[in-house]
Design a protein around this motif. Sequence first.
Motif, short mmCIF file in Angstrom:
data_model
loop_
_atom_site.label_atom_id
_atom_site.label_comp_id
_atom_site.label_asym_id
_atom_site.label_seq_id
_atom_site.Cartn_x
_atom_site.Cartn_y
_atom_site.Cartn_z
N LYS A 78 0.83 -1.21 0.00
CA LYS A 78 0.00 0.00 0.00
C LYS A 78 0.86 1.25 0.00
O LYS A 78 0.45 2.29 -0.53
CB LYS A 78 -0.92 0.00 1.22
CG LYS A 78 -2.09 -0.94 1.06
CD LYS A 78 -2.94 -0.95 2.30
CE LYS A 78 -3.86 -2.14 2.31
NZ LYS A 78 -4.29 -2.47 3.67
N THR A 81 1.97 1.80 -3.62
CA THR A 81 0.96 2.34 -4.51
C THR A 81 0.53 3.74 -4.11
O THR A 81 -0.26 4.37 -4.81
CB THR A 81 -0.29 1.46 -4.54
OG1 THR A 81 -0.66 1.17 -3.20
CG2 THR A 81 -0.05 0.19 -5.29
N PRO A 98 1.40 2.56 -10.13
CA PRO A 98 1.32 1.11 -10.19
C PRO A 98 -0.11 0.64 -9.87
O PRO A 98 -0.84 1.31 -9.15
CB PRO A 98 2.29 0.65 -9.10
CG PRO A 98 2.60 1.82 -8.28
CD PRO A 98 2.15 3.05 -8.98
N GLN A 99 -0.49 -0.47 -10.44
CA GLN A 99 -1.82 -1.00 -10.18
C GLN A 99 -1.73 -2.21 -9.26
O GLN A 99 -0.68 -2.82 -9.14
CB GLN A 99 -2.50 -1.40 -11.49
CG GLN A 99 -2.80 -0.23 -12.39
CD GLN A 99 -3.82 0.71 -11.80
OE1 GLN A 99 -4.79 0.28 -11.18
NE2 GLN A 99 -3.61 2.00 -11.97
N MET A 100 -2.84 -2.54 -8.63
CA MET A 100 -2.82 -3.65 -7.68
C MET A 100 -3.82 -4.74 -8.05
O MET A 100 -4.86 -4.47 -8.63
CB MET A 100 -3.18 -3.14 -6.29
CG MET A 100 -1.98 -2.78 -5.45
SD MET A 100 -2.45 -2.39 -3.78
CE MET A 100 -2.26 -3.98 -3.01
N PHE A 102 -5.77 -7.57 -5.75
CA PHE A 102 -5.95 -7.85 -4.33
C PHE A 102 -6.16 -9.34 -4.08
O PHE A 102 -6.45 -10.12 -4.98
CB PHE A 102 -7.14 -7.06 -3.79
CG PHE A 102 -6.90 -5.58 -3.74
CD1 PHE A 102 -6.36 -5.00 -2.61
CD2 PHE A 102 -7.21 -4.78 -4.83
CE1 PHE A 102 -6.13 -3.64 -2.56
CE2 PHE A 102 -6.98 -3.41 -4.79
CZ PHE A 102 -6.44 -2.85 -3.66
N ALA A 173 -8.22 -5.49 -15.44
CA ALA A 173 -8.47 -4.08 -15.11
C ALA A 173 -7.15 -3.39 -14.77
O ALA A 173 -6.95 -2.22 -15.11
CB ALA A 173 -9.44 -3.98 -13.94
#
Lengths: 266, 283
Positions: A78, A81, A98-100, A102, A173
């Motif tokens: 976290k 990001t 940056p994308q995550m 989960f 996504a």
Amino acid sequence: MSGKTNTELNGIWKMHAPLEGEVLRATNLNVFYRDRAKLLFKQNALKQVLYDVNFHIKEGEILGLCGESGCGKSTLSKTATGIIKDFTGELLLKHGQPQMVFQDPYSSLNPSKKIGWLLEEPLKVDRKKQWTGEERRARVREIIAQVELDEHLLERYPDELSGGQRQRVSIAAAIMRRTKLLIADEPVSALDVTIQAQVLKLLDDLHRNLGLSILFISHDLRVVYQICDRVMIMQKGRIVEQGTVDEVYRNPQQEYTKQLLRAANL
Amino acid sequence: MEKTSFRQRFKTYVSHLPHPGYFRAGLVITAIVLFVIIVGIFYMPYGPTELSPDRLQDPSLLHLMGTDKMGRDVFSRVMYGSRVTLLVAMGTMIIGAGCGILIGALTGFYGGALDEVVMRIMDALFAFPNVLLALVLVSLFGSGTFRVMWALGIAFIPSFARVVRSEYIRCKHMDYVKNARLQGVGNLRVIFVHILPNVKGVLLSNLLIGFNNAVLAEAGLSFLGIGSQPPYASLGQMIAEGQEVFFRVPSCVLGPGIVIVLMVLGFSLMGEGIRTASGTLEE
């Protein structure tokens, strides 16, 4: 509890930093959680969760991050990001946001939106480019093929999909706007073993085909061994060991790493 | 890609409700009341304020619910009055739910000092019964159909604000919200496009229950002589006027009374049908 106050937390989080051959570099990260003050106007208490974390992710590599639950793996993701802002030290990113992906595919997709809508959303809010409806749909079709999903799923709601399919949608996504760095926080922990293998293979394929760098967080050393180039071991908010997967797994230096490997039967 | 008709989807929706029987019964009752109201827009047997020498008649084919002490046809007045009641209740819901959603969404999502201040004001409003609060507002700003609507609407804001706020507090920590923000979705878009649809279940059952309270409150206020003014009919006011001739022509009171009961009953049953034990909508 530490004596630090808000004003001392001047961590630097910077995108599009000039890094050579690296997509992320973290220097002396100390991350804090803010306990909400019980009294109005009282200074919020800070609780340190990460101590002097230094690491980097090379261009096009998969870096594993291992450790028992509660050791600060998710906190680190976290911070990377930019969700957590209470830290000191420096975190530089070569590319954009940056994308995550989960852990829980049941809560990471908005239950009241169709898959197609969810995939178009990152394009609708893209500030760099105005996508027309037709361009968006074309891009969605392209990505949906890349993550090996069927186009008819676009008309479904997330709760009509299996866990594996949802995780593929999450990944789709995340890479919609051609992100260069993906942070995968326990992406396969909620899936059963056969589906795990498929999703891992997908991540590996995307990593090869798109030059995607991945920070792969897992408590499962076997999974990390399968997919990662390098690995970091984390214990109680500190990185205790890092190196290539072979080095760390063949010749662990720290007692804690040995324990983890024994526990995983490796 | 299969397209299903609205009718088909509605049928499956109803059959998956926790209590489809309640919902269907409520739907039928509401449909009857709505039918009477809609017919009343185009055709009424007599004008609602039309006087005639046939005073205090019992129900007959000429006067379905008899006539009142001024010889006005009770059925026509019920048709007109229930239209007024329905409109006031709907307006109340639009004002109450609209402002309530806005306040609840913003305070729940942003939290902090704004939340504390606004919610303490809401708590203060909530401490008064709806009708009492509306009475205060009406006595401040004067009576009349529209003023009553505004007064009731304001009185209904806190109940919606609280429900919506708690839902937003629950939703804002969900991973899909974090994900949306990582993608660069702005706060307002997260609040109204991403989170709001997930609140609709709780909102719907609250709307139906709130609607009932609004119908009852409007009837109560016009019974007390606030709200739409004579000679124009409203259900509560008709009951108030009819009570002095209750034993001679019971239909003067029973007519409007039954319509109020049906209106409330229909929406209650529908609300009960979609409500689960926890008060949320079934998936």
